[in-house]
Design an enzyme around this catalytic site. Structure first.
Site, PDB file in Angstrom:
ATOM      1  N   GLU A  79      62.765  51.265  41.385  1.00 33.77           N
ATOM      2  CA  GLU A  79      62.190  50.121  40.683  1.00 33.77           C
ATOM      3  C   GLU A  79      60.714  50.349  40.374  1.00 33.77           C
ATOM      4  O   GLU A  79      60.230  49.970  39.297  1.00 33.77           O
ATOM      5  CB  GLU A  79      62.382  48.845  41.502  1.00 33.77           C
ATOM      6  CG  GLU A  79      63.814  48.338  41.547  1.00 33.77           C
ATOM      7  CD  GLU A  79      64.359  47.971  40.179  1.00 33.77           C
ATOM      8  OE1 GLU A  79      63.561  47.668  39.265  1.00 33.77           O
ATOM      9  OE2 GLU A  79      65.590  47.983  40.021  1.00 33.77           O
ATOM     10  N   TYR A 128      59.080  40.509  40.353  1.00 33.16           N
ATOM     11  CA  TYR A 128      60.263  41.151  39.786  1.00 33.16           C
ATOM     12  C   TYR A 128      60.834  42.190  40.745  1.00 33.16           C
ATOM     13  O   TYR A 128      62.044  42.208  41.018  1.00 33.16           O
ATOM     14  CB  TYR A 128      59.968  41.816  38.437  1.00 33.16           C
ATOM     15  CG  TYR A 128      61.035  42.832  38.127  1.00 33.16           C
ATOM     16  CD1 TYR A 128      62.304  42.410  37.710  1.00 33.16           C
ATOM     17  CD2 TYR A 128      60.826  44.197  38.352  1.00 33.16           C
ATOM     18  CE1 TYR A 128      63.328  43.327  37.505  1.00 33.16           C
ATOM     19  CE2 TYR A 128      61.838  45.111  38.158  1.00 33.16           C
ATOM     20  CZ  TYR A 128      63.086  44.676  37.737  1.00 33.16           C
ATOM     21  OH  TYR A 128      64.110  45.578  37.563  1.00 33.16           O
ATOM     22  N   ASP A 177      63.414  41.020  34.065  1.00 36.02           N
ATOM     23  CA  ASP A 177      62.544  42.040  33.491  1.00 36.02           C
ATOM     24  C   ASP A 177      62.536  41.876  31.973  1.00 36.02           C
ATOM     25  O   ASP A 177      63.090  40.906  31.430  1.00 36.02           O
ATOM     26  CB  ASP A 177      62.985  43.446  33.913  1.00 36.02           C
ATOM     27  CG  ASP A 177      64.262  43.893  33.202  1.00 36.02           C
ATOM     28  OD1 ASP A 177      65.004  43.036  32.657  1.00 36.02           O
ATOM     29  OD2 ASP A 177      64.534  45.115  33.193  1.00 36.02           O
TER      30      ASP A 177
END
Length: 298
Positions: free
Chosen positions: A44, A127, A145
């Site tokens: 990520e 996020y 996102d």
């Protein structure tokens, strides 16, 4: 942006997108059931503003070298920056190492599952915390996102693209669409992101291949133009500080030892720009200067 939508349409939308994902999802290593929570977190961070095609080989090499937070926590900063290579925004590499050290110090070397604990880690925003909670631990979270924002803008609100900056009503809309069941919610998060990444793209959406084209409000409205187009600015590259900083970092990554600062300020025809960029890299903790030579941090 309106936040109301018909529950029956939303349920059909989720079902169709998840079914498509089950059949068409890319085979990415961080999606494997054997991937650790640490591997998901690393992916990520790497994927922020960087495409999958560039991230995947770097992620594989990174995880082979530092398979746990403790491994990365004990590495030298110079090795970390060299391993980051050309993924861009190298401060992410520093934050990831700080994150690894915090995981070791606060959580016994194990990535926490709780979003509040995740977002308290260095370099982990809302996020990323939501994504790790969903993809690593199968928890219900609101994962939003750029791809998800675009999918929801088109399918539910009927707009070509979301506003340049996220708005509170977008998150409320996203939260209202997430299934109640944790497993279903995690699957929806992955599926909606994938749809935005490979089908519902920003510039050339493949609407003819979209599993929800018959439900998509934007498609049904005739695909109206982007109402926020005048507010968007293209990302220049040639001659920017980002390009110059990248050149400086490449020289230092490739060098076997310290490099003369004069050689680093030659990377741009504008020496004032090069000097400014070098100073910025020092301030960001990415470069150390000792007299007339520069090096990556130890």
């Amino acid at each position: 942006m309106p936040t109301t939508h018909r529950p029956d349409v939303t349920a059909r939308l989720r079902t169709a997108v998840v079914r498509w994902f089950d059949e068409s999802a890319r085979d990415l290593p961080w999606r494997a059931s054997s991937c650790s929570a640490w591997g998901v977190l690393v992916s990520e961070v790497m994927l922020q503003q960087t495409p999958v095609v560039r991230v995947e080989p770097r992620w594989r090499a990174w995880m082979e070298r530092w398979p746990t937070p403790a491994d990365l926590a004990g590495a030298s900063t110079a090795d970390v920056l060299r391993a980051w290579d050309r993924l861009g925004y190298p401060r992410r590499a520093l934050r990831l190492q700080e994150c690894a050290r915090a995981i070791v110090e606060r959580h016994g070397g194990q990535v926490p599952a709780d979003e509040e604990a995740l977002v308290a880690l260095p370099g982990v925003g809302t996020y990323t915390a939501a994504a790790v909670a969903a993809f690593a631990f199968g928890r219900r979270s609101v994962v939003v996102d750029t791809n998800v924002r675009r999918v929801l803008a088109r399918t539910i609100t009927g707009t070509a693209l979301p506003p340049p900056s996220p708005r509170a009503e977008e998150r409320r809309l996203a939260a209202s669409v997430v299934p109640d069941d944790a497993r279903d919610a995690a699957r929806w998060a992955a599926a909606s992101m994938e749809l935005g990444a490979v089908v519902c793209t920003a510039r050339s959406p493949r609407c003819d291949e979209c599993p929800v084209r018959s439900l998509c409000a934007w498609n049904l409205a005739g695909r109206p133009a982007d109402e926020h187009a005048s507010r968007r600015r293209g990302q220049a590259w040639e001659g920017t500080d980002r390009q110059v900083r990248g050149r400086v970092m490449k020289i230092l990554r490739d060098a076997p030892g310290p490099v003369l600062t004069s050689a680093l300020t030659d990377v741009s025809a504008d020496r004032a720009q090069a000097s400014r960029c070098l100073a910025g890299l020092v301030e960001d903790g990415l470069v150390e200067i000792d007299g007339e030579v520069a090096r990556l941090p130890a």
